[in-house]
Design a protein around this motif. Structure first.
Motif, PDB file in Angstrom:
ATOM      1  N   LEU A  32       0.731  -1.299  -0.012  1.00 36.29           N
ATOM      2  CA  LEU A  32       0.103  -0.005   0.185  1.00 36.29           C
ATOM      3  C   LEU A  32       0.791   1.358   0.061  1.00 36.29           C
ATOM      4  CD1 LEU A  32      -2.642  -1.145   2.426  1.00 36.29           C
ATOM      5  CD2 LEU A  32      -2.726  -1.201   0.168  1.00 36.29           C
ATOM      6  N   ARG A  33       2.317   0.969  -0.240  1.00 37.03           N
ATOM      7  CA  ARG A  33       2.986   2.372  -0.028  1.00 37.03           C
ATOM      8  C   ARG A  33       3.840   2.302  -1.467  1.00 37.03           C
ATOM      9  NH1 ARG A  33       2.997   3.528   5.061  1.00 37.03           N
ATOM     10  NH2 ARG A  33       1.872   2.066   6.298  1.00 37.03           N
ATOM     11  N   SER A  34       3.274   1.945  -2.592  1.00 37.58           N
ATOM     12  CA  SER A  34       3.903   2.041  -3.769  1.00 37.58           C
ATOM     13  C   SER A  34       4.163   3.631  -4.204  1.00 37.58           C
ATOM     14  CB  SER A  34       3.118   1.489  -4.954  1.00 37.58           C
ATOM     15  OG  SER A  34       3.615   1.892  -6.326  1.00 37.58           O
ATOM     16  N   ALA A  35       5.221   3.943  -4.572  1.00 39.23           N
ATOM     17  CA  ALA A  35       5.470   5.588  -4.841  1.00 39.23           C
ATOM     18  C   ALA A  35       4.540   6.476  -5.562  1.00 39.23           C
ATOM     19  CB  ALA A  35       6.961   5.644  -5.300  1.00 39.23           C
ATOM     20  N   ASP A  36       3.773   5.612  -6.484  1.00 40.46           N
ATOM     21  CA  ASP A  36       2.860   6.160  -7.364  1.00 40.46           C
ATOM     22  C   ASP A  36       1.343   5.890  -7.080  1.00 40.46           C
ATOM     23  OD1 ASP A  36       2.730   3.783  -8.461  1.00 40.46           O
ATOM     24  OD2 ASP A  36       2.674   4.227 -10.494  1.00 40.46           O
ATOM     25  N   LEU A  37       1.094   5.242  -6.063  1.00 41.52           N
ATOM     26  CA  LEU A  37      -0.289   4.862  -5.852  1.00 41.52           C
ATOM     27  C   LEU A  37      -1.077   5.912  -5.648  1.00 41.52           C
ATOM     28  CD1 LEU A  37      -2.649   2.731  -5.500  1.00 41.52           C
ATOM     29  CD2 LEU A  37      -1.677   2.471  -3.115  1.00 41.52           C
ATOM     30  N   ASP A  38      -0.647   6.947  -4.744  1.00 43.71           N
ATOM     31  CA  ASP A  38      -1.375   8.251  -4.503  1.00 43.71           C
ATOM     32  C   ASP A  38      -1.526   8.806  -5.603  1.00 43.71           C
ATOM     33  OD1 ASP A  38      -1.519   8.990  -1.524  1.00 43.71           O
ATOM     34  OD2 ASP A  38       0.462   8.087  -1.773  1.00 43.71           O
ATOM     35  N   ARG A  39      -0.698   9.156  -6.606  1.00 46.24           N
ATOM     36  CA  ARG A  39      -0.906   9.969  -7.746  1.00 46.24           C
ATOM     37  C   ARG A  39      -1.590   8.877  -8.769  1.00 46.24           C
ATOM     38  NH1 ARG A  39       4.052   9.921  -8.985  1.00 46.24           N
ATOM     39  NH2 ARG A  39       4.233   8.213 -10.421  1.00 46.24           N
ATOM     40  N   ALA A  40      -1.886   7.740  -8.968  1.00 46.00           N
ATOM     41  CA  ALA A  40      -2.807   7.043  -9.664  1.00 46.00           C
ATOM     42  C   ALA A  40      -4.201   7.234  -9.072  1.00 46.00           C
ATOM     43  CB  ALA A  40      -2.292   5.281  -9.638  1.00 46.00           C
ATOM     44  N   LEU A  41      -4.325   7.167  -7.953  1.00 45.92           N
ATOM     45  CA  LEU A  41      -5.789   7.226  -7.585  1.00 45.92           C
ATOM     46  C   LEU A  41      -6.429   8.805  -7.634  1.00 45.92           C
ATOM     47  CD1 LEU A  41      -5.368   5.465  -4.220  1.00 45.92           C
ATOM     48  CD2 LEU A  41      -6.730   4.799  -6.258  1.00 45.92           C
ATOM     49  N   ARG A  42      -5.580   9.683  -7.576  1.00 44.54           N
ATOM     50  CA  ARG A  42      -5.867  11.303  -7.599  1.00 44.54           C
ATOM     51  C   ARG A  42      -6.182  11.414  -9.292  1.00 44.54           C
ATOM     52  NH1 ARG A  42      -1.427  12.325  -4.450  1.00 44.54           N
ATOM     53  NH2 ARG A  42      -0.200  13.024  -6.222  1.00 44.54           N
ATOM     54  N   SER A  43      -5.455  10.477 -10.010  1.00 45.07           N
ATOM     55  CA  SER A  43      -5.516  10.682 -11.478  1.00 45.07           C
ATOM     56  C   SER A  43      -6.778   9.837 -12.358  1.00 45.07           C
ATOM     57  CB  SER A  43      -4.303  10.275 -12.403  1.00 45.07           C
ATOM     58  OG  SER A  43      -3.214  10.693 -11.919  1.00 45.07           O
ATOM     59  N   LEU A  44      -7.388   9.568 -11.378  1.00 44.69           N
ATOM     60  CA  LEU A  44      -8.681   8.404 -11.890  1.00 44.69           C
ATOM     61  C   LEU A  44      -9.667   9.619 -12.254  1.00 44.69           C
ATOM     62  CD1 LEU A  44      -9.111   5.912  -9.122  1.00 44.69           C
ATOM     63  CD2 LEU A  44      -8.434   5.511 -11.484  1.00 44.69           C
ATOM     64  N   PRO A  45     -10.694   8.916 -13.229  1.00 49.10           N
ATOM     65  CA  PRO A  45     -11.862  10.106 -13.882  1.00 49.10           C
ATOM     66  C   PRO A  45     -12.411  10.674 -12.456  1.00 49.10           C
ATOM     67  CG  PRO A  45     -11.672   8.016 -15.065  1.00 49.10           C
ATOM     68  CD  PRO A  45     -10.836   7.851 -13.967  1.00 49.10           C
ATOM     69  N   THR A  46     -12.713   9.981 -11.267  1.00 47.96           N
ATOM     70  CA  THR A  46     -13.160  10.567  -9.936  1.00 47.96           C
ATOM     71  C   THR A  46     -11.885  10.530  -9.247  1.00 47.96           C
ATOM     72  OG1 THR A  46     -15.356   9.660 -10.533  1.00 47.96           O
ATOM     73  CG2 THR A  46     -14.871  10.406  -8.185  1.00 47.96           C
ATOM     74  N   PRO A  47     -11.338  11.598  -9.064  1.00 50.27           N
ATOM     75  CA  PRO A  47     -10.013  11.655  -8.271  1.00 50.27           C
ATOM     76  C   PRO A  47     -10.365  10.932  -6.815  1.00 50.27           C
ATOM     77  CG  PRO A  47     -10.083  13.808  -9.546  1.00 50.27           C
ATOM     78  CD  PRO A  47     -11.483  12.869  -9.502  1.00 50.27           C
TER      79      PRO A  47
END
Length: 271
Positions: free
Chosen positions: A212-227
């Motif tokens: 749950l601490r992948s470096a880009d997980l936060d960014r991936a979730l913020r980049s979804l069609p519904t952030p």
């Protein structure tokens, strides 16, 4: 099944008149339901590129199972669905992976989970509903311990939790996961976390310190069609607050005798 002119390759499966699943008949990696896209973002960062043994508690249209098969075709999946007719229909309607890539079993989620061998799954996904809530018998500390038993070391548990303000049930579920797993995260649309509406939250849990601490997980979730926002560590502790884990003894009176139904935006049903 419902088709719409603005979505020529998509189909929505309705159960009892309520949207249960959305599938893109051409592109199985397209997940229209917000919580499924959130789950997929976590899955993509779990043992990247490796085949997975996945248990789906709740099947409906098998949208997420199709996604796993498309992204990791060597995976082996089991989908458990209480409705005995629905799996037959979706097998007939959609080009689902065949056994052994995907097996669909009829049965109650908790009962079937108890029959699975120890350390037999990399991922367990719970997407089970009665009405607009998750049945209590698949939310308890004892049930969560069964999830941990079935998972391999470092395995991942993803749960779809629907709740409304003030998110009392979601907080108690997060407390339950935190009592069993070393690392717990909460994923949701920011407005929902602020208590603005009913909706779905994704709860993620594991003993692995990196999943749950992948470096880009936060960014991936913020980049979804519904952030979406990812809560970890102190934010999860604050989210849980004074909530206590859910115990079987507190749910015995309500665990049985439920009728089949689905949640708006949910993928599955159970008793």
């Amino acid at each position: 099944m419902v088709r719409t002119p603005y979505d020529p390759t998509g189909v929505t499966v309705l159960v009892n008149g309520v949207p249960s699943s959305h599938l893109d008949l051409v592109d199985p990696t397209r997940l229209s339901f917000e919580y499924m896209a959130q789950m997929a973002a976590v899955l993509d960062r779990f043992s990247p590129g490796q085949p997975l043994a996945v248990i789906h508690l709740g099947a409906a249209g098998c949208a997420l199972a199709r996604y796993v098969h498309a992204t990791r075709p060597a995976s082996r999946q089991i989908a458990i669905e209480l409705d005995t007719t629905l799996p037959e229909l979706v097998r007939a309607w959609f080009d689902l992976p065949r056994a052994p890539a995907l097996r669909i079993r009829a049965g109650d989620a908790r009962g079937e989970l108890a029959r699975l061998p120890d350390t037999s799954a990399d991922v367990v996904i719970r997407d089970v509903f009665a009405g607009d809530r998750t049945p209590e018998h698949v939310t308890t500390l004892e049930f969560t311990a069964e999830i941990a038993r079935v998972l391999r070391p470092g395995g991942l548990y993803l749960a779809n939790c629907a709740d409304r303000p003030p998110l009392t049930h979601a907080r108690a579920e997060a407390a339950t996961l935190a009592a069993v797993f070393a690392d717990v995260a909460v994923i949701a649309e920011p407005g929902q976390l602020r208590g603005r509406r009913y909706g779905n939250l994704v709860l993620a849990a594991t003993h692995d310190p990196t999943t749950l601490r992948s470096a880009d997980l936060d960014r991936a979730l913020r980049s979804l069609p519904t952030p979406s926002r990812l809560l970890r560590d102190a934010d999860v502790v604050a989210f849980i607050g004074s909530a206590r884990p859910i115990l079987d003894s507190a749910t015995d009176a309500t665990a049985g005798g439920r009728s089949e139904a689905v949640s708006p935006g949910g993928d599955t049903a159970s008793r």
